[in-house]
Design an enzyme around this catalytic site. Structure first.
Site, mmCIF file in Angstrom:
data_model
loop_
_atom_site.group_PDB
_atom_site.id
_atom_site.type_symbol
_atom_site.label_atom_id
_atom_site.label_comp_id
_atom_site.label_asym_id
_atom_site.label_seq_id
_atom_site.Cartn_x
_atom_site.Cartn_y
_atom_site.Cartn_z
ATOM 1 N N GLU A 35 0.827 -1.212 0.000
ATOM 2 C CA GLU A 35 0.000 0.000 0.000
ATOM 3 C C GLU A 35 0.863 1.264 0.000
ATOM 4 O OE1 GLU A 35 -3.080 0.371 -0.530
ATOM 5 O OE2 GLU A 35 -3.733 -1.714 -0.409
ATOM 6 N N TYR A 118 -6.057 6.786 4.384
ATOM 7 C CA TYR A 118 -6.275 5.747 3.372
ATOM 8 C C TYR A 118 -5.541 4.464 3.748
ATOM 9 C CZ TYR A 118 -5.566 2.751 -0.546
ATOM 10 O OH TYR A 118 -5.510 1.617 -1.315
ATOM 11 N N ASP A 136 -9.848 5.606 -2.459
ATOM 12 C CA ASP A 136 -8.736 6.159 -3.227
ATOM 13 C C ASP A 136 -9.304 6.891 -4.440
ATOM 14 O OD1 ASP A 136 -9.497 4.180 -5.015
ATOM 15 O OD2 ASP A 136 -7.476 3.361 -5.284
ATOM 16 N N CYS A 198 -17.410 1.822 -20.665
ATOM 17 C CA CYS A 198 -18.773 1.693 -20.133
ATOM 18 C C CYS A 198 -19.493 0.456 -20.660
ATOM 19 C CB CYS A 198 -19.572 2.954 -20.449
ATOM 20 S SG CYS A 198 -18.936 4.442 -19.629
ATOM 21 N N CYS A 201 -18.837 -2.397 -18.425
ATOM 22 C CA CYS A 201 -19.131 -2.219 -16.996
ATOM 23 C C CYS A 201 -20.189 -3.216 -16.531
ATOM 24 C CB CYS A 201 -19.610 -0.787 -16.736
ATOM 25 S SG CYS A 201 -19.936 -0.458 -14.981
ATOM 26 N N CYS A 206 -26.198 3.122 -13.612
ATOM 27 C CA CYS A 206 -25.161 4.130 -13.396
ATOM 28 C C CYS A 206 -25.788 5.496 -13.618
ATOM 29 C CB CYS A 206 -23.991 3.921 -14.361
ATOM 30 S SG CYS A 206 -22.765 5.253 -14.318
#
Length: 297
Positions: A35, A118, A136, A198, A201, A206
């Site tokens: 991380e 975070y 994030d 998209c 997706c 959405c």
């Protein structure tokens, strides 16, 4: 509009990337290292160095026993080397005060050197399977589009962003933790900043699509340049010191940036202030922890 756990997790089950820090047997310390490395750095650059670090420093006490200079050299060209110094400091605290283990709860994680909002939540979530919101850039973008119908998220707000994601998490620690990973993956692979895919997706709904994919209407985003900046000069100076076994004289550093001596001097001073490099009593320069080395004396 909520983001369907069934659709998102179903997609993640088949499309999850095989990243080394996601494999079985990876410890919380090793996830913490990943991380820290992944902040502002692509996966492709992090993975091979992370593998080296896991082999070299499998537990915090191993890193704590190494010098700052060793860690900075191993960091290589990942960028933002202060992250390496903070991780070394964190390793010392974990070894001395936490039984050589990474704590599980967010509040204790936040008390560690170099661990921000975070990272603390990412470790609690991805290492221990806790139901905590992890936010994030990728997650903020997915939420902005799918939930709020905006092309891009607005200015970061820890309170608002955490509340947005908290409201989306399914019940149950394990499922919520996997949902968090899937949400991040969706932003990294499909709902990207430029040219989002998209048509691929998995989400059945959405808000951004339903609104006709309105363009971003906020202030122009600043493009971070690198060439010619103090950051580039700092990187060149650090490269010289990483590639030597100990302190060097000033002339070795001066030649890396001849076009603007004032900028070079400013960059060198900033590295000293940040504690990334040190100067010996005889005027030589070395990485943090190298100032006592006899090399070049």
């Amino acid at each position: 509009m909520p983001i369907s756990p069934v659709a998102l997790l179903g997609w993640f089950d088949t499309e999850e990337r095989d990243l080394p820090w996601r494999r079985p047997g990876v410890s919380a310390w090793q996830i913490l290292m990943s991380e820290i490395m992944l902040q502002q750095t692509p996966v492709s650059r992090v993975a091979p160095i992370w593998e080296e670090w896991v082999a070299r420093w499998p537990v915090p006490s191993k890193m704590a026993a190494s010098s700052q200079a060793d860690v900075l050299r191993a960091w290589g060209k990942l960028g933002y080397p202060r992250r390496a110094l903070r991780l070394h400091q964190c390793a010392g605290v974990l070894a001395a005060e936490h039984g050589d283990a990474v704590p599980q709860d967010v509040e204790t994680l936040l008390s560690l050197p170099g661990i921000g909002a975070y990272t603390a939540r990412a470790v609690a979530c991805f290492a221990y399977g806790r139901r905590v919101p992890v936010v994030d850039t990728n997650v903020r973008r997915v939420v902005a589009r799918a939930v709020h119908g905006a092309a891009e998220p607005g200015n970061p707000s820890t309170t608002r962003d955490l509340a947005d994601v908290e409201a989306l998490l399914p019940v149950g620690d394990a499922r919520a933790a996997r949902y968090s990973a899937a949400l991040m993956e969706l932003g990294a692979l499909i709902c990207t900043a430029k040219n989002p895919a998209c048509l691929l997706c998995p989400l059945p709904e959405c808000s951004w699509i339903e609104a006709g994919r309105p363009a971003y209407s906020g202030p122009a985003k600043k493009v971070q340049k690198f060439a010619g900046t103090d950051r580039q000069v700092r990187g060149k100076l650090m490269s010289v010191l990483r590639e030597t076994d100990g302190p060097v004289d000033r002339a070795r550093l001066d030649v890396v940036w001849l076009s603007d001596p004032g900028q070079r001097d400013r960059a060198l001073d900033s590295l000293l202030v940040d504690g990334l490099i040190e100067q010996t009593a005889t005027g030589l320069f070395g990485l943090a922890g190298d100032a006592g080395s006899p090399t070049g004396l």
